[in-house]
Design an enzyme around this catalytic site. Structure first.
Site, short mmCIF file in Angstrom:
data_model
loop_
_atom_site.label_atom_id
_atom_site.label_comp_id
_atom_site.label_asym_id
_atom_site.label_seq_id
_atom_site.Cartn_x
_atom_site.Cartn_y
_atom_site.Cartn_z
N SER A 177 0.84 -1.20 0.00
CA SER A 177 0.00 0.00 0.00
C SER A 177 0.88 1.25 0.00
O SER A 177 2.03 1.21 0.43
CB SER A 177 -0.89 0.00 1.25
OG SER A 177 -1.50 1.26 1.46
N TYR A 190 -2.55 -1.24 10.23
CA TYR A 190 -2.64 -1.60 8.82
C TYR A 190 -1.38 -1.19 8.06
O TYR A 190 -0.80 -2.00 7.33
CB TYR A 190 -3.86 -0.91 8.20
CG TYR A 190 -3.97 -1.01 6.71
CD1 TYR A 190 -4.48 -2.15 6.10
CD2 TYR A 190 -3.59 0.06 5.89
CE1 TYR A 190 -4.59 -2.24 4.71
CE2 TYR A 190 -3.70 -0.02 4.51
CZ TYR A 190 -4.20 -1.16 3.93
OH TYR A 190 -4.31 -1.25 2.56
#
Length: 285
Positions: A177, A190
């Site tokens: 990400s 995350y």
């Protein structure tokens, strides 16, 4: 003493500048690697393939000749819809429901894929989850472990169990990400998993390079998927993606092409690398 890794891999030769390609030995390969279907005859396992980026990747891979195994949590309606479209494209599709944050289930995912198709050529580690938290103090140990089990340990377990069945030419692609590069003040756990995926990708690529198995990653920015609407407030969802240079969220199909490139022979000289479909945000690579 450091081992000298250099060795002669082609005949010694010299030319006057600027040189002629016709005199090179061996001749450079300039023609496209493949024409038509880029994944013909391949088997791809895609985690989180029921919807979003995973679904778009499954459909694109099917269009290019791959049979598809989809591992998903419990979104059966979405998974069945993805399977329906894959089969309309003339390819086979296997659905495997269950929690990828469980090591035993990860082993079953690999064994079921092999039982159905007899081989595995492409592993797409894409499934993931997140929860918002304003402070690290709000992140419980249970949430932390759930996030790491789903996002990172699943990748480790699936890859480990897939390894005996992968061969030269196989490809592993992990979804990291943009948050692995710039962090996130409200998705701390995350972002940490995505950083771990980045390091895992680079380390495994070096480990497997001599075996001819390539390991790369894709680092999406804001992409319009069900996870967004199920995580953030209505107000945040309405504004999602508006803060990147392109002023919009990306579509899953705009990310799937990155996976196709990395899975095919088009990227045969790339391993340990990351592609960044993120709407124009500049991050360290």
């Amino acid at each position: 003493m450091q081992k000298d890794s250099k060795k002669k891999i082609r005949p010694e030769q010299s030319q006057a500048k600027p040189g002629l390609e016709k005199n090179l030995k061996p001749k450079p390969k300039s023609q496209p690697a493949l024409a038509g279907d880029k994944l013909s005859g391949k088997v791809a396992l895609i985690t989180g393939g029921d919807s979003g980026i995973g679904r778009a990747t499954a459909l694109l891979f099917a269009e290019h000749g791959a049979d598809i195994a989809i591992a998903y949590l419990n979104e059966t309606a979405d998974a069945k819809e993805t399977k329906k479209v894959v089969e309309k494209l003339g390819r086979k599709c296997l659905l495997i429901e269950g929690d990828l944050g469980n090591e035993t289930h990860c082993k079953k995912v690999i064994s079921k894929t092999l039982k159905k198709f007899g081989s595995l050529d492409i592993l797409i580690n894409n499934a993931g989850t997140h929860w918002e938290a304003d402070s690290i103090e709000d992140i419980t140990t249970k949430q932390l472990m759930t996030t790491f089990n789903a996002n990172f340990f699943s990748i480790f377990w699936l890859t480990k169990n897939a390894m005996p069945h992968l061969k030269k030419g196989s490809s592993i692609i992990n979804t990291t990400s943009v948050t692995a590069y710039r962090g996130s003040d409200h998705l701390i756990d995350y972002a940490a998993t995505k950083g771990a995926i980045l390091s895992f990708t680079r380390s495994l690529s070096a480990n497997l390079a001599e075996k001819g198995i390539r390991v790369n990653a894709v680092a999406p920015g804001p992409i319009w998927t069900p996870l967004i609407a199920s995580t953030f407030s209505k107000e945040s969802v309405a504004e999602f993606g508006s803060d990147v240079p392109m002023k919009r969220a990306g579509e899953p199909r705009e990310v799937a092409t990155c996976f196709l490139f990395l899975a095919s022979e088009d990227s045969s000289y790339m391993t340990g690398q990351v592609l960044h479909p993120n709407g124009g945000e500049i991050v360290g690579s």
